[in-house]
Design a protein around this motif. Structure first.
Motif, mmCIF file in Angstrom:
data_model
loop_
_atom_site.group_PDB
_atom_site.id
_atom_site.type_symbol
_atom_site.label_atom_id
_atom_site.label_comp_id
_atom_site.label_asym_id
_atom_site.label_seq_id
_atom_site.Cartn_x
_atom_site.Cartn_y
_atom_site.Cartn_z
ATOM 1 N N THR A 1 0.852 -1.186 0.000
ATOM 2 C CA THR A 1 0.000 0.000 0.000
ATOM 3 C C THR A 1 0.890 1.240 0.000
ATOM 4 O O THR A 1 1.843 1.329 0.780
ATOM 5 C CB THR A 1 -0.928 0.022 1.223
ATOM 6 N N ALA A 2 0.588 2.175 -0.864
ATOM 7 C CA ALA A 2 1.387 3.398 -0.964
ATOM 8 C C ALA A 2 0.503 4.511 -1.504
ATOM 9 O O ALA A 2 -0.570 4.267 -2.067
ATOM 10 C CB ALA A 2 2.602 3.189 -1.873
ATOM 11 N N TYR A 3 0.966 5.742 -1.313
ATOM 12 C CA TYR A 3 0.269 6.893 -1.881
ATOM 13 C C TYR A 3 0.512 6.969 -3.386
ATOM 14 O O TYR A 3 1.470 6.378 -3.917
ATOM 15 C CB TYR A 3 0.752 8.193 -1.231
ATOM 16 N N VAL A 4 -0.344 7.680 -4.082
ATOM 17 C CA VAL A 4 -0.131 7.956 -5.499
ATOM 18 C C VAL A 4 1.189 8.719 -5.650
ATOM 19 O O VAL A 4 1.416 9.725 -4.981
ATOM 20 C CB VAL A 4 -1.295 8.778 -6.077
ATOM 21 N N GLY A 5 2.082 8.213 -6.506
ATOM 22 C CA GLY A 5 3.376 8.837 -6.714
ATOM 23 C C GLY A 5 4.464 8.354 -5.793
ATOM 24 O O GLY A 5 5.628 8.704 -5.979
ATOM 25 N N GLU A 6 4.120 7.520 -4.785
ATOM 26 C CA GLU A 6 5.123 6.993 -3.862
ATOM 27 C C GLU A 6 5.728 5.717 -4.430
ATOM 28 O O GLU A 6 5.049 4.911 -5.058
ATOM 29 C CB GLU A 6 4.485 6.704 -2.502
ATOM 30 N N GLN A 7 7.008 5.507 -4.179
ATOM 31 C CA GLN A 7 7.718 4.370 -4.760
ATOM 32 C C GLN A 7 7.358 3.067 -4.060
ATOM 33 O O GLN A 7 7.303 2.979 -2.841
ATOM 34 C CB GLN A 7 9.229 4.584 -4.693
ATOM 35 N N ILE A 8 7.117 2.019 -4.885
ATOM 36 C CA ILE A 8 6.981 0.636 -4.433
ATOM 37 C C ILE A 8 8.042 -0.170 -5.169
ATOM 38 O O ILE A 8 8.117 -0.123 -6.400
ATOM 39 C CB ILE A 8 5.583 0.063 -4.720
ATOM 40 N N THR A 9 8.877 -0.890 -4.447
ATOM 41 C CA THR A 9 9.960 -1.657 -5.045
ATOM 42 C C THR A 9 9.571 -3.125 -5.118
ATOM 43 O O THR A 9 9.215 -3.735 -4.103
ATOM 44 C CB THR A 9 11.262 -1.502 -4.236
ATOM 45 N N LEU A 10 9.630 -3.692 -6.326
ATOM 46 C CA LEU A 10 9.365 -5.119 -6.544
ATOM 47 C C LEU A 10 10.686 -5.814 -6.863
ATOM 48 O O LEU A 10 11.441 -5.361 -7.726
ATOM 49 C CB LEU A 10 8.391 -5.340 -7.699
ATOM 50 N N THR A 11 10.952 -6.936 -6.175
ATOM 51 C CA THR A 11 12.156 -7.726 -6.405
ATOM 52 C C THR A 11 11.748 -9.101 -6.922
ATOM 53 O O THR A 11 11.000 -9.823 -6.257
ATOM 54 C CB THR A 11 12.975 -7.873 -5.118
ATOM 55 N N TYR A 12 12.218 -9.452 -8.120
ATOM 56 C CA TYR A 12 11.933 -10.749 -8.727
ATOM 57 C C TYR A 12 13.164 -11.634 -8.537
ATOM 58 O O TYR A 12 14.260 -11.306 -9.004
ATOM 59 C CB TYR A 12 11.622 -10.601 -10.215
ATOM 60 N N LYS A 13 12.958 -12.800 -7.855
ATOM 61 C CA LYS A 13 14.059 -13.717 -7.586
ATOM 62 C C LYS A 13 13.709 -15.104 -8.120
ATOM 63 O O LYS A 13 12.569 -15.563 -8.019
ATOM 64 C CB LYS A 13 14.352 -13.794 -6.087
ATOM 65 N N LEU A 14 14.715 -15.737 -8.696
ATOM 66 C CA LEU A 14 14.584 -17.092 -9.216
ATOM 67 C C LEU A 14 15.179 -18.065 -8.204
ATOM 68 O O LEU A 14 16.324 -17.908 -7.778
ATOM 69 C CB LEU A 14 15.307 -17.212 -10.561
ATOM 70 N N TYR A 15 14.395 -19.073 -7.811
ATOM 71 C CA TYR A 15 14.828 -20.111 -6.869
ATOM 72 C C TYR A 15 14.865 -21.448 -7.598
ATOM 73 O O TYR A 15 13.926 -21.790 -8.330
ATOM 74 C CB TYR A 15 13.868 -20.210 -5.677
ATOM 75 N N PHE A 16 15.924 -22.217 -7.387
ATOM 76 C CA PHE A 16 15.979 -23.540 -7.994
ATOM 77 C C PHE A 16 16.774 -24.478 -7.092
ATOM 78 O O PHE A 16 17.819 -24.116 -6.538
ATOM 79 C CB PHE A 16 16.582 -23.496 -9.400
ATOM 80 N N ALA A 17 16.218 -25.689 -6.937
ATOM 81 C CA ALA A 17 16.859 -26.735 -6.153
ATOM 82 C C ALA A 17 17.545 -27.760 -7.046
ATOM 83 O O ALA A 17 18.244 -28.640 -6.542
ATOM 84 C CB ALA A 17 15.828 -27.428 -5.255
ATOM 85 N N ARG A 18 17.290 -27.682 -8.329
ATOM 86 C CA ARG A 18 17.963 -28.541 -9.308
ATOM 87 C C ARG A 18 18.687 -27.665 -10.311
ATOM 88 O O ARG A 18 18.363 -26.486 -10.473
ATOM 89 C CB ARG A 18 16.946 -29.441 -10.022
ATOM 90 N N GLN A 19 19.625 -28.271 -11.018
ATOM 91 C CA GLN A 19 20.424 -27.514 -11.984
ATOM 92 C C GLN A 19 19.533 -26.998 -13.116
ATOM 93 O O GLN A 19 18.666 -27.715 -13.625
ATOM 94 C CB GLN A 19 21.521 -28.402 -12.560
ATOM 95 N N ILE A 20 19.736 -25.735 -13.519
ATOM 96 C CA ILE A 20 19.012 -25.150 -14.641
ATOM 97 C C ILE A 20 20.018 -24.683 -15.685
ATOM 98 O O ILE A 20 21.213 -24.543 -15.408
ATOM 99 C CB ILE A 20 18.116 -23.980 -14.212
ATOM 100 N N ALA A 21 19.512 -24.454 -16.898
ATOM 101 C CA ALA A 21 20.385 -24.006 -17.992
ATOM 102 C C ALA A 21 19.602 -23.071 -18.897
ATOM 103 O O ALA A 21 18.399 -23.229 -19.094
ATOM 104 C CB ALA A 21 20.908 -25.199 -18.787
ATOM 105 N N SER A 22 20.303 -22.090 -19.433
ATOM 106 C CA SER A 22 19.770 -21.155 -20.446
ATOM 107 C C SER A 22 18.478 -20.477 -20.014
ATOM 108 O O SER A 22 17.468 -20.519 -20.726
ATOM 109 C CB SER A 22 19.538 -21.881 -21.780
#
Length: 602
Positions: A153-174
């Motif tokens: 919740t924020a005021y109009v014009g106030e900054q909201i920061t979104l952080t996108y994180k990738l989680y993996f328990a097995r090996q990934i590629a590309s």
């Protein structure tokens, strides 16, 4: 005798040991929504070394979004050999209804094999698909995306920061970003977009994961209400689970230890939709000079000199610095004395995005030219903003500033030629009028009226003919100069396209995408005849339609620009093959613009 019989029968047994060849089609799910994807896996069982790559099967209400991703394996169970080859495709749903994946076909030893067909159910985008809303936070998933807002919740014009994180328990590629999150109703600033992922160790519900930050976005709501941030979509390959060891002591080749290479399968990851609430700004205590700034700011005002002469230029600078949406800060309300001529300001931004908050400063530079001598004063400047941390409006001030103006040699004239009244009064420069002629003279009446002769009319028509000739010549020159500029821009686009191809050959994918984006801008400018960097997509479309240009070419330019943006935002994972396709599309756009210019439509 027995040994000879064994050697004779061994090749026959080896050939018959292979399983019967067949091609099987499977999907990871049969129900999905419009815009979502599924993974189609075509598995060939037989001698994988001699099988061709399958043709894409007929698709209804689906389209290929990625692939094929290939893997092979060879096993021997109880003396029976088997070899498999897997081809995986990512299919995206185009429209709601009953979709179908038709039979795929491969060629093996001059024989064509066909797979089974699969029916899928495609729901509307707003419908709920079984398993589509599965909670990834429980720790059961091997790989998933988590998005974390610093506040909901924020005021109009106030900054909201979104952080996108990738989680993996097995090996990934590309890993590759297929779709960036869309935030309708927000002004978006990108804080972090790493080209290479930095891994950290995290434990979720007792299970260890590798984690990497994909994106960090700063969102500024532009209006009140509940607003949704659509999901981010990533395509990647995940290592498959190794099979358990067999209890058969002769089944050694089925042991994971003897598997050659790791087995990966293509998957599509989608972050959850984030719902945020934007509160309206308070309606009480609003300053009369408030222009929509939200954050925390300070202001500095300065003149580049304290004394000058009339008609000399003086630079008046206003700097507003702090945290908030720097780009949207409005120009301060400045009152300049009437004896000083003021020009429109030049604004610039210096934004710092490497912190938790978007910060920086915006500078306004005015050119002032005093036209009258004396002490001139610029009144105090007020700038108001809403401070969301304190929950109230604040007003900062700068000035007043004083400028001592001395009389120069220019006479204090405005550009219009009107003298500025001096504070020393009116000086008497003459006491009489110098007449050009003091006597009336004599007049004679000609015998013939001048307007009855042809010379009179030729002289009267000559200026108009000359004027029309000048106008026609100017139009022709303007048209020719416009066409020449279009050709110059097209040549510049061609050079940028060649630079993109050269960068692609040397493996510099990010440079190739940058050259391609510059080439597209030059092509669009050559098509509409004006710079397109400051135009919104709607404005560009209006200009394009007003000139009756090919709308399909405009859509192609937009599609290629979107791919350039994706290459810029995900340059670390943008493949060389994708960059090559991007450059080929840019060349197709170039050919379309060149065709329009050759037909004289531009």
């Amino acid at each position: 005798m027995v040994s000879r019989f064994v050697w004779l029968i061994l090749p026959i047994l080896a050939v018959s040991a292979f399983a019967q060849e067949k091609l099987t089609a499977t999907v990871d799910r049969t129900t999905l929504r419009v815009g979502e994807s599924l993974t189609l896996t075509l598995t060939f069982e037989g001698s994988a070394s001699g099988v061709s790559e399958p043709k894409v099967p007929p698709l209804e209400k689906l389209q290929v979004a990625g692939g094929p991703f290939t893997s092979t394996s060879f096993t021997i169970v109880n003396g029976r050999a088997s070899s498999t080859a897997s081809f995986s495709y990512i299919l995206r749903a185009k429209e709601a209804g009953q979709g179908m994946i038709g039979p795929a076909k491969v060629v093996f030893r001059n024989k064509e094999l066909a797979s089974n067909s699969i029916n899928v159910t495609i729901l509307t985008a707003s419908a709920s698909a079984p398993g589509a809303g599965k909670d990834m936070k429980g720790g059961a998933a091997d790989v998933f995306i988590r998005v974390t807002p610093d506040r909901t919740t924020a005021y109009v014009g106030e900054q909201i920061t979104l952080t996108y994180k990738l989680y993996f328990a097995r090996q990934i590629a590309s890993p590759e970003i297929a779709r960036l999150p869309r935030a309708t109703g927000f002004w978006v600033e990108e804080i972090s977009a790493p080209q290479q992922l930095t891994l950290t160790d995290e434990v979720i519900n007792g299970r260890p994961y590798k984690a990497a930050v994909l994106r960090k976005l700063a969102l500024f709501p532009t209006g009140p209400g509940e607003l949704d941030v659509e999901p981010m979509v990533i395509n990647t390959k995940v290592e498959t689970q190794s099979r358990r060891r067999s209890l058969d002591p002769f089944d050694i080749f089925n042991d994971p230890f003897f598997q050659l290479g790791r087995q990966f399968e293509a998957v599509e990851l989608e972050s959850p939709t984030v719902r945020l609430n934007a509160k309206p700004l308070p309606q009480t205590g609003v300053p009369i000079d408030y222009d929509g700034a939200v954050g925390s700011f300070e202001m500095r005002t300065v003149l580049d000199r304290q004394t000058c002469k009339t008609d000399e230029a003086v630079t008046f600078t206003i700097e507003i610095e702090g945290t908030g949406n720097i780009k949207t800060l409005a120009e301060p309300r400045v009152s300049i004395p009437p004896d000083i001529q003021r020009f429109d300001p030049e604004s610039s931004e210096d934004i710092r995005r490497n912190q938790a908050k978007v910060a920086g400063k915006k500078t306004f530079k005015y050119v002032l030219i005093p036209r009258a001598p004396g002490l001139q004063e610029i009144p105090e400047i007020h700038y108001s903003f809403f401070d969301p941390e304190r929950g109230k409006y604040q007003t900062i001030t700068g000035g007043p500033l004083r400028l001592q103006v001395e009389k120069g040699s220019g006479g204090g004239m405005l550009p219009s030629g009107i003298a500025v009244a001096s504070k020393q009064g009116v000086e008497n420069i003459a006491t009489d009028i110098a007449f050009a002629k003091t006597q009336a003279g004599s007049f004679t009446i000609p015998g013939r009226a001048p307007h009855r002769g042809i010379i009179f009319w030729m002289g009267a028509a000559a200026p108009w003919a000359a004027l029309l000739s000048i106008v026609a010549t100017a139009r022709i020159q303007r048209k020719m100069s416009g066409q020449q500029r279009r050709r110059d821009l097209l040549r510049a686009a061609f050079k940028e396209t060649q630079a993109a191809e050269k960068a692609l050959k040397t493996g510099h994918i990010e440079q190739a995408a940058q050259h391609a984006a510059v080439a597209l801008d030059s092509m669009a400018e050559s098509a509409v005849g004006q710079p397109c960097a400051a135009l919104t997509p709607m404005e560009l479309e209006d200009i394009w339609r007003s000139q009756q240009l090919d709308t399909e070419l405009l859509q192609m330019i937009r599609d290629v620009q979107d791919e350039c943006d994706r290459a810029r935002f995900a340059s670390g994972t943008f493949s060389r093959e994708s960059a090559g396709q991007l450059v080929r599309k840019v060349k197709t756009v170039y050919a379309g613009i060149e065709r329009l210019l050759g037909k004289g439509l531009l």
